[in-house]
Write an enzyme that holds these catalytic residues in place. Structure first.
Site, PDB file in Angstrom:
ATOM      1  N   GLU A   1       0.907  -1.252   0.054  1.00 40.24           N
ATOM      2  CA  GLU A   1       0.058  -0.078  -0.149  1.00 40.24           C
ATOM      3  C   GLU A   1       0.988   1.342  -0.042  1.00 40.24           C
ATOM      4  O   GLU A   1       0.569   2.275  -0.787  1.00 40.24           O
ATOM      5  CB  GLU A   1      -0.933  -0.036   1.307  1.00 40.24           C
ATOM      6  CG  GLU A   1      -2.033  -1.178   1.143  1.00 40.24           C
ATOM      7  CD  GLU A   1      -2.742  -0.833  -0.415  1.00 40.24           C
ATOM      8  OE1 GLU A   1      -2.979   0.217  -0.704  1.00 40.24           O
ATOM      9  OE2 GLU A   1      -3.382  -1.615  -0.711  1.00 40.24           O
TER      10      GLU A   1
ATOM     11  N   TYR B   1      -5.889   5.893   5.365  1.00 35.82           N
ATOM     12  CA  TYR B   1      -5.997   4.882   4.206  1.00 35.82           C
ATOM     13  C   TYR B   1      -5.324   3.581   4.597  1.00 35.82           C
ATOM     14  O   TYR B   1      -5.928   2.589   4.298  1.00 35.82           O
ATOM     15  CB  TYR B   1      -5.361   5.570   2.949  1.00 35.82           C
ATOM     16  CG  TYR B   1      -5.387   4.930   1.939  1.00 35.82           C
ATOM     17  CD1 TYR B   1      -6.449   4.300   1.058  1.00 35.82           C
ATOM     18  CD2 TYR B   1      -4.033   3.931   1.618  1.00 35.82           C
ATOM     19  CE1 TYR B   1      -6.347   3.336   0.222  1.00 35.82           C
ATOM     20  CE2 TYR B   1      -3.948   3.119   0.518  1.00 35.82           C
ATOM     21  CZ  TYR B   1      -5.108   2.655  -0.007  1.00 35.82           C
ATOM     22  OH  TYR B   1      -5.108   1.714  -0.979  1.00 35.82           O
TER      23      TYR B   1
ATOM     24  N   ASP C   1      -9.194   5.657  -1.004  1.00 36.21           N
ATOM     25  CA  ASP C   1      -8.171   6.271  -1.863  1.00 36.21           C
ATOM     26  C   ASP C   1      -8.689   7.083  -3.151  1.00 36.21           C
ATOM     27  O   ASP C   1     -10.004   7.152  -3.278  1.00 36.21           O
ATOM     28  CB  ASP C   1      -6.963   5.260  -2.183  1.00 36.21           C
ATOM     29  CG  ASP C   1      -7.477   4.067  -3.331  1.00 36.21           C
ATOM     30  OD1 ASP C   1      -8.805   4.300  -3.601  1.00 36.21           O
ATOM     31  OD2 ASP C   1      -6.815   3.623  -3.905  1.00 36.21           O
TER      32      ASP C   1
END
Ligand code: SF4
Length: 356
Positions: free
Chosen positions: A50, A133, A151
């Site tokens: 990520e 996030y 996102d």
């Protein structure tokens, strides 16, 4: 806000989010891409992917991800990695502060949690470089908990399906979406993991910024933008600010010892390696800078211009290839620079000035 926009906002906020998970998850399970971070999605592996995907396209990230995981397969390896090796592994990805933060976080996970990522929002948020996030991605994808990861892809999809006129940079809007999503997450572990990834996947494959493939979209029956033909009007983006510009002299100085490299002391890329550089204004002369630094018996062989664009700043670089007797910097051979010196892309391209 006009009455019309207020009406529209009210309609968007009343969108039936609870109807999204079932068709979306079914579509995802049938259509998901094989990606390396989807194999054995441990918290460490999800977290690394990520952070990389925040700044790099999926296709480009794959190679970096596999290289990183093969060099540093566990959080213990990352915590113990020597800085120069770590930066070299990150070379080409940019945003070096992110990998530095990752190492700080890894050290905390090792010291405070025995190497196991905590499955808890507040504890994860306490780790450097981990925001809403990433917390959502790790908790849902790796731990199977009902936490959304909102996102750009997810904002685009949800703004379109609900025709929400809110600016996507508005933190209240993001918070609103997180709450709405959290309330409709599946009850089971695999469902939570898949729902997060399905939202991202739809934004990446079908509901893309410019090419929007509504005819094959699992949400087409639900989608307000499709119904009204307004897909291109969403998401509502913040007004773009102009980039600041900076002019730089960059010197690729070759002496008998090798090519000069030093660490940047301030500004963008602080702490990273560079070919010695200086921010300049019109009328500044490269010879003056070289003399100031104490470079001796130099000859400017060639110069080339390059630009490098960061998120908020554009560098207009004039790179000089300089042969000199001596220079007060560390020196490396070209092979060493390729092999072991982590050099940001902005500077790496300056090696081109050596070629006629
Ligand atoms: S129907 Fe079209 S606009 Fe709506 S979510 Fe699907 S791809 Fe996006």
């Amino acid at each position: 806000m006009t009455d019309q926009k207020q009406e529209q906002l009210k309609r968007a906020e009343g969108f039936p989010f609870e109807r999204v998970p079932a068709p979306l998850i079914a579509w995802y399970r049938a259509n998901k891409r094989d990606l390396p971070w989807r194999v054995n999605p441990t918290p460490y592996r999800v977290w690394v992917s990520e952070i990389m995907l925040q700044q790099t396209r999926v296709e480009a990230a794959k190679e970096y991800y596999l290289r990183f995981l093969s060099a540093l397969p566990t959080v213990f390896d990352l915590a113990a990695c020597e800085e120069e090796k770590l930066l070299k592994l990150w070379e080409g990805l940019g945003y070096y502060s992110r990998v530095r933060n990752m190492q700080k976080a890894a050290k905390l996970v090792v010291e405070n949690y025995g190497g196991e990522f905590p499955a808890e929002e507040k504890a994860l948020k306490g780790l450097p470089g981990i925001g809403d996030y990433t917390v959502g991605a790790v908790l849902s994808i790796a731990f199977g908990l009902p936490y959304p990861a909102v996102d750009g892809n997810v904002l685009r999809v949800l703004s379109r399906v609900s025709e929400n006129p809110s600016d996507i940079s508005d933190t209240k809007y993001r918070e609103f979406l997180r709450e709405k999503l959290r309330a409709v997450y599946p009850q089971d572990r695999q469902g939570c993991s898949d729902f997060t990834q399905a939202l991202m996947e739809l934004g990446a494959l079908i509901c893309k910024p410019a090419v929007i493939e509504c005819s094959v979209c699992p949400l087409k029956e639900l989608c307000s933008a499709r119904k009204n033909g307004t897909q291109k009007e969403y998401p509502v983006m913040p007004e773009k600010k102009g980039k600041r510009e900076e002019s730089l002299f960059v010197f690729v100085i070759e002496t008998e010892k090798g090519i000069a490299i030093r660490k940047r002391e301030a500004g963008v890329l602080k702490g990273m390696n560079e070919f010695p550089s200086a921010v300049v204004k019109e009328g500044d002369l490269p010879e003056e800078t070289l003399k100031e630094w104490g470079v001796s018996a130099f000859n400017i062989v060639r110069q080339k211009k390059y630009t490098h664009i960061f998120t908020h700043i554009r560098w207009n670089m004039t790179c000089f290839f300089v042969r000199a007797e001596d220079a007060p910097f560390a020196a490396y051979s070209r092979e060493e620079i390729e092999r072991e010196v982590a050099l940001p892309t902005a500077f790496k391209q300056c090696l081109g000035v050596m070629i006629d």
